[in-house]
Write an enzyme that holds these catalytic residues in place. Structure first.
Site, short mmCIF file in Angstrom:
data_model
loop_
_atom_site.label_atom_id
_atom_site.label_comp_id
_atom_site.label_asym_id
_atom_site.label_seq_id
_atom_site.Cartn_x
_atom_site.Cartn_y
_atom_site.Cartn_z
N LYS A 15 0.85 -1.20 0.00
CA LYS A 15 0.00 0.00 0.00
C LYS A 15 0.88 1.25 0.00
O LYS A 15 0.62 2.20 -0.73
CB LYS A 15 -0.87 0.04 1.26
CG LYS A 15 -2.08 -0.87 1.26
CD LYS A 15 -2.90 -0.52 2.50
CE LYS A 15 -4.10 -1.40 2.70
NZ LYS A 15 -4.83 -1.05 3.92
N ASP A 72 -8.36 2.08 4.29
CA ASP A 72 -8.94 0.79 4.64
C ASP A 72 -9.58 0.27 3.36
O ASP A 72 -10.35 0.96 2.70
CB ASP A 72 -9.95 0.87 5.78
CG ASP A 72 -10.09 -0.50 6.44
OD1 ASP A 72 -9.07 -1.01 6.95
OD2 ASP A 72 -11.18 -1.08 6.42
N SER A 73 -9.21 -0.93 2.99
CA SER A 73 -9.62 -1.43 1.69
C SER A 73 -9.87 -2.92 1.77
O SER A 73 -9.52 -3.57 2.75
CB SER A 73 -8.54 -1.12 0.65
OG SER A 73 -7.27 -1.54 1.12
P1 IMP Z 1 -6.54 -3.50 5.45
O1 IMP Z 1 -7.05 -2.30 4.69
O2 IMP Z 1 -5.23 -3.25 6.10
O3 IMP Z 1 -7.59 -4.08 6.34
O4 IMP Z 1 -6.18 -4.64 4.39
C1 IMP Z 1 -6.90 -4.80 3.23
C2 IMP Z 1 -6.63 -6.15 2.59
O5 IMP Z 1 -7.45 -6.21 1.42
C3 IMP Z 1 -5.19 -6.35 2.12
O6 IMP Z 1 -4.39 -6.98 3.10
C4 IMP Z 1 -5.39 -7.24 0.90
O7 IMP Z 1 -5.52 -8.59 1.28
C5 IMP Z 1 -6.72 -6.75 0.35
N1 IMP Z 1 -6.48 -5.68 -0.66
C6 IMP Z 1 -6.67 -4.33 -0.49
N2 IMP Z 1 -6.29 -3.68 -1.60
C7 IMP Z 1 -5.82 -4.61 -2.45
C8 IMP Z 1 -5.25 -4.53 -3.75
O8 IMP Z 1 -5.04 -3.46 -4.35
N3 IMP Z 1 -4.91 -5.71 -4.31
C9 IMP Z 1 -5.09 -6.91 -3.69
N4 IMP Z 1 -5.59 -7.04 -2.47
C10 IMP Z 1 -5.95 -5.89 -1.84
#
Ligand code: IMP
Length: 205
Positions: A15, A72-73
């Site tokens: 990220k 957050d994604s």
């Molecule tokens: P968090 O936002 O830290 O809860 O993590 C989001 C999770 O969603 C990541 O660890 C990935 O597993 C997945 N994710 C979010 N964005 C992407 C992306 O651009 N490509 C692939 N997986 C993603």
């Protein structure tokens, strides 16, 4: 433009790299949790991306007294009623590897036909100062879950995220082609467009 400092409320190196690339034109000095000597622990206890992003950004802003941006994604799959959603990073257990996440997803979609594998990536960005929220931006991209992994670029679910307009997965794209269409790219371009006015507002108050 200004050389304001912005701390990314994440230590996810993938990220950080995507966000740094997309914010390189803003003149912001971009740091992340790993650059802090005493980084606070970030938690994601909420049911929505927006609430989790706000919690992470505020934690960093209150800890440092500086501007913080949280991403957050996650991935939402129609056939799984929106899962893995906010639990995308932990879908295969705490500290699961990207390979384990992909394997769990493909297992859960075993037997689901191609035309029922629609999915989207969602990214919510929240900008905070120590006083509170300054803005939020949302990006989404529609695709489908492939039946097997393809490509070795990107991270997370990219090897199985099939992007129909390009007829390849996100992991088969160059970083710049992914950034041009991705959920994170879309949210970050909206953020970058609003930034000059935000910084001006802050400077005048
Ligand atoms: P968090 O936002 O830290 O809860 O993590 C989001 C999770 O969603 C990541 O660890 C990935 O597993 C997945 N994710 C979010 N964005 C992407 C992306 O651009 N490509 C692939 N997986 C993603």
């Amino acid at each position: 433009m200004t050389s304001s400092r912005l701390i990314l409320a994440t230590s996810n190196e993938h990220k950080v790299s995507e966000i740094r690339t997309l914010l390189s034109c803003t003149g912001l000095e971009v740091e992340h949790l790993g650059d802090l000597r005493d980084a606070p622990e970030l938690v994601e206890p909420h049911a929505t991306f927006a609430e989790n992003a706000l919690e992470k950004a505020l934690t960093v802003s209150r800890h440092t007294g500086e501007l913080a941006l949280a991403d957050d994604s996650g991935l939402m799959v129609d056939a799984l009623d929106g899962a893995p959603g906010v639990k995308s990073a932990r879908y295969a257990g705490e500290n699961a590897s990207d390979g384990e996440l992909v394997a769990k997803l493909l297992g859960d979609l075993d037997g689901v036909p191609e035309d029922e594998r629609a999915a989207r990536f969602v990214c919510v960005l929240v900008l905070t100062s120590a006083e509170g929220e300054l803005g939020r931006w949302i990006g989404e991209v529609e695709g489908a879950i492939a039946t097997e992994p393809r490509g070795d670029g990107g991270f997370g679910y990219d090897p199985v995220f099939w992007y129909p307009p390009a007829r390849i997965t996100f992991a088969q794209m160059t970083p710049s082609n992914k950034n041009a269409v991705s959920h994170r790219g879309r949210a970050l371009r909206a953020f970058a467009a609003d930034l000059p006015a935000l910084l001006e507002d802050m400077a005048s108050t």
